[in-house]
Design a protein around this motif. Structure first.
Motif, PDB file in Angstrom:
ATOM      1  N   ASP A 547     -10.538   9.570 -10.417  1.00  0.00           N
ATOM      2  CA  ASP A 547      -9.285  10.020 -10.988  1.00  0.00           C
ATOM      3  C   ASP A 547      -8.385  10.690  -9.970  1.00  0.00           C
ATOM      4  N   LEU A 548      -8.667  10.556  -8.677  1.00  0.00           N
ATOM      5  CA  LEU A 548      -7.860  11.209  -7.657  1.00  0.00           C
ATOM      6  C   LEU A 548      -7.001  10.194  -6.908  1.00  0.00           C
ATOM      7  N   PRO A 549      -5.719  10.467  -6.738  1.00  0.00           N
ATOM      8  CA  PRO A 549      -4.873   9.585  -5.933  1.00  0.00           C
ATOM      9  C   PRO A 549      -5.344   9.554  -4.481  1.00  0.00           C
ATOM     10  N   ILE A 550      -5.072   8.423  -3.816  1.00  0.00           N
ATOM     11  CA  ILE A 550      -5.530   8.223  -2.440  1.00  0.00           C
ATOM     12  C   ILE A 550      -4.318   8.221  -1.518  1.00  0.00           C
ATOM     13  N   VAL A 551      -4.384   9.051  -0.480  1.00  0.00           N
ATOM     14  CA  VAL A 551      -3.258   9.247   0.435  1.00  0.00           C
ATOM     15  C   VAL A 551      -3.592   8.613   1.785  1.00  0.00           C
ATOM     16  N   SER A 552      -2.600   7.962   2.393  1.00  0.00           N
ATOM     17  CA  SER A 552      -2.790   7.366   3.715  1.00  0.00           C
ATOM     18  C   SER A 552      -1.553   7.629   4.565  1.00  0.00           C
ATOM     19  N   ILE A 553      -1.721   7.531   5.901  1.00  0.00           N
ATOM     20  CA  ILE A 553      -0.614   7.721   6.840  1.00  0.00           C
ATOM     21  C   ILE A 553      -0.609   6.582   7.841  1.00  0.00           C
ATOM     22  N   THR A 554       0.589   6.078   8.157  1.00  0.00           N
ATOM     23  CA  THR A 554       0.766   5.040   9.182  1.00  0.00           C
ATOM     24  C   THR A 554       2.004   5.366   9.996  1.00  0.00           C
ATOM     25  N   SER A 555       2.043   4.910  11.250  1.00  0.00           N
ATOM     26  CA  SER A 555       3.256   5.063  12.061  1.00  0.00           C
ATOM     27  C   SER A 555       4.228   3.954  11.680  1.00  0.00           C
ATOM     28  N   ALA A 556       5.512   4.300  11.633  1.00  0.00           N
ATOM     29  CA  ALA A 556       6.519   3.332  11.200  1.00  0.00           C
ATOM     30  C   ALA A 556       6.725   2.229  12.228  1.00  0.00           C
ATOM     31  N   VAL A 557       6.481   2.533  13.507  1.00  0.00           N
ATOM     32  CA  VAL A 557       6.626   1.543  14.575  1.00  0.00           C
ATOM     33  C   VAL A 557       5.415   1.664  15.491  1.00  0.00           C
ATOM     34  N   PRO A 558       5.012   0.562  16.157  1.00  0.00           N
ATOM     35  CA  PRO A 558       3.840   0.640  17.028  1.00  0.00           C
ATOM     36  C   PRO A 558       4.063   1.516  18.243  1.00  0.00           C
ATOM     37  N   LEU A 559       5.304   1.593  18.750  1.00  0.00           N
ATOM     38  CA  LEU A 559       5.638   2.472  19.868  1.00  0.00           C
ATOM     39  C   LEU A 559       7.130   2.742  19.845  1.00  0.00           C
ATOM     40  N   LEU A 560       7.547   3.814  20.569  1.00  0.00           N
ATOM     41  CA  LEU A 560       8.948   4.214  20.560  1.00  0.00           C
ATOM     42  C   LEU A 560       9.370   4.538  21.981  1.00  0.00           C
ATOM     43  N   ALA A 561      10.466   3.915  22.455  1.00  0.00           N
ATOM     44  CA  ALA A 561      11.000   4.207  23.792  1.00  0.00           C
ATOM     45  C   ALA A 561      11.542   5.626  23.809  1.00  0.00           C
ATOM     46  N   GLU A 562      11.207   6.376  24.867  1.00  0.00           N
ATOM     47  CA  GLU A 562      11.544   7.792  24.916  1.00  0.00           C
ATOM     48  C   GLU A 562      13.029   8.057  25.174  1.00  0.00           C
ATOM     49  N   GLY A 563      13.747   7.150  25.851  1.00  0.00           N
ATOM     50  CA  GLY A 563      15.130   7.408  26.218  1.00  0.00           C
ATOM     51  C   GLY A 563      15.227   8.319  27.429  1.00  0.00           C
ATOM     52  N   ASN A 564      16.433   8.466  27.956  1.00  0.00           N
ATOM     53  CA  ASN A 564      16.634   9.269  29.161  1.00  0.00           C
ATOM     54  C   ASN A 564      17.082  10.691  28.863  1.00  0.00           C
ATOM     55  N   THR A 565      17.744  10.891  27.738  1.00  0.00           N
ATOM     56  CA  THR A 565      18.231  12.224  27.380  1.00  0.00           C
ATOM     57  C   THR A 565      18.026  12.430  25.882  1.00  0.00           C
ATOM     58  N   GLY A 566      18.204  13.693  25.454  1.00  0.00           N
ATOM     59  CA  GLY A 566      18.129  13.995  24.036  1.00  0.00           C
ATOM     60  C   GLY A 566      16.760  13.738  23.457  1.00  0.00           C
ATOM     61  N   VAL A 567      16.723  13.414  22.168  1.00  0.00           N
ATOM     62  CA  VAL A 567      15.457  13.148  21.495  1.00  0.00           C
ATOM     63  C   VAL A 567      15.558  11.865  20.684  1.00  0.00           C
ATOM     64  N   GLN A 568      14.418  11.221  20.515  1.00  0.00           N
ATOM     65  CA  GLN A 568      14.279  10.067  19.622  1.00  0.00           C
ATOM     66  C   GLN A 568      13.318  10.466  18.508  1.00  0.00           C
ATOM     67  N   LEU A 569      13.612  10.061  17.281  1.00  0.00           N
ATOM     68  CA  LEU A 569      12.774  10.446  16.152  1.00  0.00           C
ATOM     69  C   LEU A 569      11.715   9.388  15.889  1.00  0.00           C
ATOM     70  N   TYR A 570      10.465   9.818  15.937  1.00  0.00           N
ATOM     71  CA  TYR A 570       9.318   8.932  15.682  1.00  0.00           C
ATOM     72  C   TYR A 570       8.883   9.158  14.233  1.00  0.00           C
ATOM     73  N   ALA A 571       8.922   8.111  13.407  1.00  0.00           N
ATOM     74  CA  ALA A 571       8.660   8.246  11.975  1.00  0.00           C
ATOM     75  C   ALA A 571       7.227   7.853  11.629  1.00  0.00           C
ATOM     76  N   PHE A 572       6.649   8.599  10.706  1.00  0.00           N
ATOM     77  CA  PHE A 572       5.328   8.307  10.162  1.00  0.00           C
ATOM     78  C   PHE A 572       5.431   8.301   8.644  1.00  0.00           C
ATOM     79  N   ASN A 573       4.896   7.266   8.012  1.00  0.00           N
ATOM     80  CA  ASN A 573       4.968   7.115   6.562  1.00  0.00           C
ATOM     81  C   ASN A 573       3.685   7.608   5.916  1.00  0.00           C
ATOM     82  N   VAL A 574       3.828   8.509   4.959  1.00  0.00           N
ATOM     83  CA  VAL A 574       2.701   9.021   4.183  1.00  0.00           C
ATOM     84  C   VAL A 574       2.874   8.513   2.758  1.00  0.00           C
TER      85      VAL A 574
END
Length: 662
Positions: A547-574
């Motif tokens: 009777d318990l829901p099952i929770v899982s997590i995955t990365s939205a993309v296999p990899l993410l380019a870092e860029g040269n400046t600022g920040v890039q957002l890496y998403a994970f789906n729960v």
């Protein structure tokens, strides 16, 4: 303050008309032929850890021709910072910085930590640096390297006393039977191995100072622990404090400086020691209910050959502080020191000093006539150099000693006791939907003997809980009669209809009698019957009756380019597999892998809620920092934990930061 003794190579050892190699470890300890390191995967966030991640090896050419180097190779996670010299001119030298690069614990073999709750969260990487030279006496030289990696600061991820002394530093002092994790005591002292019991001490050589060097600190991060000496019945005299940020490392630095935590003193009185609030005199300690107040132990220092170094001892201390209502853990590695020029005041007799065969060393250790720059001149440690494991050291007999001096007594080799081992070292059992599943572990004696032996076993919860997930004795004693070699420990795994992650518990052997311990631990993993994969290998579904829901997590993309400046957002789906009937809550945190929290990505932690009738997916974003540095791809981990009203199908996912710089 005294000047340290120095080892200076005689002119007769110099190689004329050729290159001649001389090697020095600027840390001094454990010796010129071995270096030690430490690293923590997730440092303390309140007081960032100072660790021993690098060390410096000094190479000298004391010959008359240029010394050349080639074929530089490493085994284990170690590397050169910068470049390795290709040659050194006669009379010249070069300093080589080595770095410990591990990003995880080594393959698990046995528990090397200071506790029994996190045996896989810390481990020793043993490796070497090897290079070739044109020195005819040393065409190949190998420097031993040993590094301790722990996942977290504290949390029982620290190395045990035997791991520090015998495995990492490679001293041969007998602390206890092999693979003993804790030096346990009841309400009276219990002595182990070659322990020399003496509350008070005298100077062995009245013309020389007593020197103290701290070789390890593994206690509460941020505490700069003091060590004192005091005359018997007198006041305490501070020797030094180590840096509080270096409370989870080997070879900590002194408080307020970068040099070694070390000091020395001279007195004609009988004296004792105090570490923090622990005295070497048991009667002065305030917790006699724990080992009769026995909070400091002394062991003779044996070099890599097993030879006792005269008047030189390990001083090891344990805090008599109850943990969660239980007695102290008795790990005796909270603070470790090497003390030289002392002898027991109560007449206790240490092991005899053995003399190895007279064979010249391949590469003599180099200790300059002045104090090395890494050790403060006023507080030098006096630690005799060790010798390479392959060749014993030179023993020079002073000319004033007549040849009629009798040799030291022969070493008496005792019969080797049988070995008690637990098997298998790891096993799995699938819980049922009803009833109980049997678990049997075998305790075996390596050989039949003509006397009785016994060993204690104990169970330790990891994720599984005794009573609710499995049943069996928390502790007990297994006895072997004359000629017996096999016994079993039996437990039962309970069944349920609740979906949950796999859970484990551990069985550990300790306190052997008339035997030594081989394989000391077995991990039992209870595989759940509630989360079953679909036949097509798709999403996990709950078993009938759960009777318990099952929770899982995955990365939205296999990899993410870092860029040269600022920040890039890496998403994970729960995601939760269905709309919950009760509110599901959980926490999450991003942790370092090969990518470093703070410099490669911003720290991120928090909580998520899945409410009845609400969305069944949530997104976690981690800010990846851009840069223009060419480097390998790096990874970090987002972990889920502390779930309520649900279970995990997967509780972590990896994010890979792709380098996009040439």
């Amino acid at each position: 303050m005294s000047t340290p003794r120095c080892v200076v190579e005689t002119l007769e050892c110099r190689q004329l008309l050729s290159a001649s190699l001389q090697v020095e470890n600027l840390d001094v300890i454990p010796g010129y032929e071995r270096m030690v390191f430490t690293k923590i995967g997730n440092p303390d966030e309140t007081t960032p850890n100072k660790v021993k991640e690098t060390g410096v090896l000094k190479l000298r050419n004391i010959g008359d021709e240029p010394l050349t180097f080639s074929n530089i190779t490493f085994s284990g996670p170690f590397k050169v910072v910068g470049s390795f010299p290709t040659s050194i001119a006669p009379g010249g030298s070069a300093e080589v910085t080595l770095q410990f690069t591990a990003t995880s614990t080594p393959t698990y073999t046995y528990n090397q930590t200071s506790g029994i709750t996190e045996p896989r969260r810390g481990g020793a990487h043993i490796g070497s640096l090897t290079f070739k030279t044109n020195d005819p006496a040393n065409p190949t030289f190998t420097e031993g390297l040993a590094g301790w990696y722990q996942v977290y600061s504290e949390r029982n991820n620290e190395p045990g006393l035997q791991t520090i002394v015998n495995l990492l530093l490679d001293y041969k002092t007998v602390i206890a039977p092999p693979k003993t994790v804790l030096l346990e005591q009841a309400d009276t002292p219990k002595y182990y191995g070659e322990e020399v019991v003496s509350a008070y001490w005298n100077r062995a050589n009245p013309a020389k100072s007593v020197s103290v060097r701290q070789i390890a600190a593994y206690h509460g991060q941020g505490n700069d622990v003091p060590i004192y000496w005091h005359s018997q019945g007198g006041a305490n005299n501070l020797l030094f404090r180590h840096d509080g940020a270096a409370s989870q490392t080997l070879l900590p630095n002194i408080l307020g400086g970068t040099g070694a935590a070390a000091g020395s003193f001279s007195t004609n009185s009988t004296f004792g020691f105090r570490v923090d609030n622990s005295y070497s005199d048991d009667t002065r300690n305030k917790k006699p209910e724990y080992g009769g107040g026995h909070e400091i132990r002394f062991f003779p220092v044996r070099d890599h050959f097993g030879n006792v170094l005269a008047n030189t001892y390990f001083l090891v201390q344990d805090y008599a502080v109850p943990v969660n209502g239980s007695p102290p853990n008795f790990d005796f590695q909270d603070n470790l020191y090497i003390v030289t020029n002392i002898t027991p005041a109560n007449g206790a007799v240490p092991p005899p000093v053995t003399v190895p065969p007279v064979v010249p060393p391949v590469v003599p250790p180099t200790v300059p006539p002045e104090v090395p720059p890494t050790v403060p001149p006023t507080v030098p440690p006096v630690v005799p150099p060790t010798v390479p494991p392959t060749v014993p050291p030179v023993v020079t007999v002073p000319p004033t000693v007549p040849p009629s001096v009798p040799p030291p007594p022969p070493i008496v080799i005792e019969p080797v006791p049988p070995t008690i081992s637990l098997s298998p070292p790891a096993m799995s059992v699938v819980e049922g939907l009803k009833g109980k599943q049997k678990v049997e572990l075998t305790i075996s004696l390596s050989q039949p003997v003509s006397y009785k032996t016994k060993v204690r076993f104990s169970t330790t919860d990891i994720e599984a809980k005794r009573g609710s997930d499995y049943t069996g004795k928390a502790t007990g004693v297994i006895k072997f009669g004359v000629g017996q070699t096999t016994k079993t420990i039996k437990m039962l795994v309970k069944s349920d209809k609740v979906a949950e992650a796999s859970e484990s518990f551990m069985v550990t052997l300790s306190e052997p009698s008339n035997a030594q311990i081989g394989t000391a631990q077995s991990t039992v993993t209870i595989q759940d019957n509630g989360v079953q994969p679909t036949t097509g290998g798709g999403k996990a579904i709950p078993a009938e009756g759960t009777d318990l829901p099952i929770v899982s997590i995955t990365s939205a993309v296999p990899l993410l380019a870092e860029g040269n400046t600022g920040v890039q957002l890496y998403a994970f789906n729960v995601a939760v597999d269905r709309a919950p009937l009760k509110k599901v809550t959980l926490k999450y945190a991003a942790a370092s892998g090969t990518a470093t929290k703070g410099s490669d990505f911003k720290p991120k932690s928090g909580s998520l809620v899945f409410a009845p009738g609400g969305p069944t997916t949530r997104t976690i974003t981690v800010a990846v920092k851009g840069d223009t540095v060419a480097e390998p791809d790096e990874a970090f981990i987002v972990s889920l934990f502390a779930i309520k009203n649900g279970v995990f199908a997967t509780d972590s996912a990896q994010g890979i930061i792709q380098n996009d710089d040439a």
